[in-house]
Design an enzyme around this catalytic site. Structure first.
Site, PDB file in Angstrom:
ATOM      1  N   LYS A 260       0.840  -1.199   0.000  1.00 32.08           N
ATOM      2  CA  LYS A 260       0.000   0.000   0.000  1.00 32.08           C
ATOM      3  C   LYS A 260       0.878   1.253   0.000  1.00 32.08           C
ATOM      4  O   LYS A 260       0.514   2.280  -0.524  1.00 32.08           O
ATOM      5  CB  LYS A 260      -0.889   0.013   1.242  1.00 32.08           C
ATOM      6  CG  LYS A 260      -2.063  -0.923   1.105  1.00 32.08           C
ATOM      7  CD  LYS A 260      -3.019  -0.758   2.270  1.00 32.08           C
ATOM      8  CE  LYS A 260      -3.763  -2.050   2.490  1.00 32.08           C
ATOM      9  NZ  LYS A 260      -3.642  -2.639   3.789  1.00 32.08           N
ATOM     10  N   ARG A 261       2.044   1.129   0.592  1.00 26.68           N
ATOM     11  CA  ARG A 261       2.915   2.284   0.721  1.00 26.68           C
ATOM     12  C   ARG A 261       3.575   2.632  -0.609  1.00 26.68           C
ATOM     13  O   ARG A 261       3.615   3.777  -1.010  1.00 26.68           O
ATOM     14  CB  ARG A 261       3.976   1.971   1.786  1.00 26.68           C
ATOM     15  CG  ARG A 261       4.581   3.161   2.475  1.00 26.68           C
ATOM     16  CD  ARG A 261       5.304   2.716   3.749  1.00 26.68           C
ATOM     17  NE  ARG A 261       5.990   1.436   3.570  1.00 26.68           N
ATOM     18  CZ  ARG A 261       7.167   1.291   2.969  1.00 26.68           C
ATOM     19  NH1 ARG A 261       7.798   2.334   2.496  1.00 26.68           N
ATOM     20  NH2 ARG A 261       7.719   0.095   2.863  1.00 26.68           N
TER      21      ARG A 261
END
Ligand code: GLU
Length: 497
Positions: A260-261
């Site tokens: 997600k990062r």
């Protein structure tokens, strides 16, 4: 085809709809459509602390937006449920889990465990010190009824652990072929119900799949290591094992895991950037599957007709944004005019609301632009990159870009003034591409300029960009007054000193 094919997607509403979940949902949907089976949506909402209504809505709305519709599951917009195995959210099914847990305890296939967090932590540290993998040591596995009663009398509440039998668990995965895992790798007897009574994922997923008569479990490869636990539970509860198909992980283009990062993983972000549902469905379907031909632009219907679970590849599916943009461009070309105008307008309105442009053009104006922009849009939001200059009041022009390579500032001033004069002679009523080009070419010839240099200076002066749709069509879209005003302003702002 087998009429009793039933598949499911079981998202947890603990985050927005992830591209991995959308891809898994799509493969389940396609398999159900291809085989005439039933596609179930079930919410795994037992992580009460992290589950939210907003995430639930994002997931359901996102799947609906993609056209991945379920036959059974929670309805969107209301709390109603559709389907014979309702409710389709786990927090409403706690009685089922309690009944299944009681059955396992009665058969002595599960037992209460009273180990404290400190004891478990000490075990873990011992194992670490001895370089052993963490596993439950089995302290409570052999307690007598009297010993259990004593602990309960002390006010202790036991968690329930499932007894893992020794041996190998294997299955013929539809995608990965034969998989065998020795149960000694499962970390010992595992908790299925916490001491506070909340059931855990491995247990609820199996109880639900049984209750909902799931025939095929199609999910991400990250669940392969969970499957032996699920098979042991299916066996213990006396349900015929479903077939398993584990889809390849979605990777970044360089083969690393998506996070997600580092990666954009929320479907909502792709929607907000102007990807079409047609392109996203098409692209997601190709993350692990292909029709075996060289066709790459296929609609959901076409894919559903050809989809075969057996053709899903084992290998990592790489998510390549450039490729998605290319595909999106292909789909944008295929939309009919009215449809494309309707899909573009919200993006133009959003750019106006964000102050990027000063005016929102009429539907008719946007429609008139389609021949200029259609082939140039990787996304719907790119409309303002391509022709946003049409709708701004104060055009920013970089003087360095304004002066063509072979020209100096003085020539550019001169060229812009001459172009303004030439174009000024053309009336509003004859302001058409065919009318604009010949006099400008004649001007360049008279002055000994390369037409390309003159056109580049005009392009940058009127649009602020070095790359635009065809120049004369662009000037027509901009209109006579704005064109002349911008030519004047650019010339004035160019310092020749
Ligand atoms: N909630 C789980 C997930 O989203 C479901 C896994 C499964 O399909 O068994 O990963």
């Amino acid at each position: 085809m087998a009429p009793d094919i039933r598949v499911r997607i079981a998202p947890s509403p603990t985050g927005p709809l992830h591209i991995g979940t959308a891809r898994t949902a799509l493969f389940n949907y396609l398999f159900a459509r291809r085989t005439g089976g039933t596609f179930v949506l079930r919410l795994e909402d037992t992580d009460v602390a992290r589950s939210t209504e907003a995430f639930e809505r994002d997931i359901l709305d996102g799947l609906h937006w993609l056209g991945i519709d379920w036959d059974e599951g929670p309805a969107v917009g209301e709390r109603g449920e559709t389907g014979p195995y309702a409710p389709y959210r786990q927090m409403a099914r706690l009685d089922d889990y309690a009944a299944a847990a009681a059955e396992l305890v009665a058969k002595d296939l599960a037992y209460p465990c009273y180990c404290t967090p400190d004891e478990l932590e000490a075990d873990r540290r011992d194992q670490e010190a001895n370089k052993l993998p963490p596993r439950y040591v089995g302290r409570c596995a052999v307690l007598t009824p009297a010993e259990r009663a004593a602990r309960e009398a002390d006010g202790r509440r036991g968690a329930l652990r499932f007894r893992v039998r020794p041996g190998v668990v294997g299955w013929d995965d539809v995608v990965r072929d034969r998989v065998e895992i020795d149960t000694s790798n499962l970390g010992g007897d595992f908790v299925i119900v916490r001491a506070d009574g909340t059931p855990l994922y491995h247990f609820t997923v199996v109880v639900d799949d049984m209750a909902m008569r799931i025939s095929h479990v199609i999910r991400g490869e990250d669940h392969v290591s969970n499957t032996p636990k699920h098979i042991l539970l299916f066996d213990a509860l006396g349900y015929p094992r479903p077939a398993f198909a584990h889809l390849p992980l979605i990777l970044n283009p360089d083969g690393t895991k998506m996070s997600k990062r580092k990666s954009q993983t929320a479907v909502a972000d792709y929607i907000a950037q102007g990807f079409l549902r047609e392109a996203l469905d098409n692209y997601f379907a190709f993350l692990g599957w292909s029709p075996g031909t060289d066709e790459d632009v296929l609609s959901l219907d076409e894919i559903a007709h050809r989809f075969e679970l057996e053709k899903v590849q084992k290998g990592g599916a790489r998510f390549d944004r450039d490729r998605l943009e290319w595909l999106n461009g292909q789909w944008i070309r295929r939309l009919d005019d009215q449809d494309l105008v309707e899909r573009l307008l919200p993006f133009i309105e959003a750019a106006a609301a964000a102050g990027q442009i000063a005016r929102v053009p009429s539907e008719g104006d946007v429609r008139a632009l389609l021949p200029l922009v259609r082939e140039r849009l990787p996304t719907l939001a790119a409309i303002t990159d391509v022709v946003g200059f049409l709708w701004v009041d104060d055009l920013a022009v970089d003087p360095a870009a304004l002066v063509p390579k072979r020209w100096d500032a003085a020539t550019t001033r001169d060229g812009l003034a001459a172009a303004r004069e030439t174009l000024g002679a053309i009336t509003e009523t004859t302001w058409e591409a065919d009318e604009l080009e010949p006099p400008l070419r004649a001007l360049a010839e008279r002055r000994g300029w390369k037409a390309g240099d003159l056109f580049m200076a005009i392009r940058v002066a009127t649009t602020g960009q070095t790359a635009t749709p065809p120049l004369f069509d662009t000037l027509v879209a901009l209109g006579r007054d704005r064109t002349l005003a911008r030519l004047a302003a650019a010339g004035e702002n160019l310092h020749t000193a």
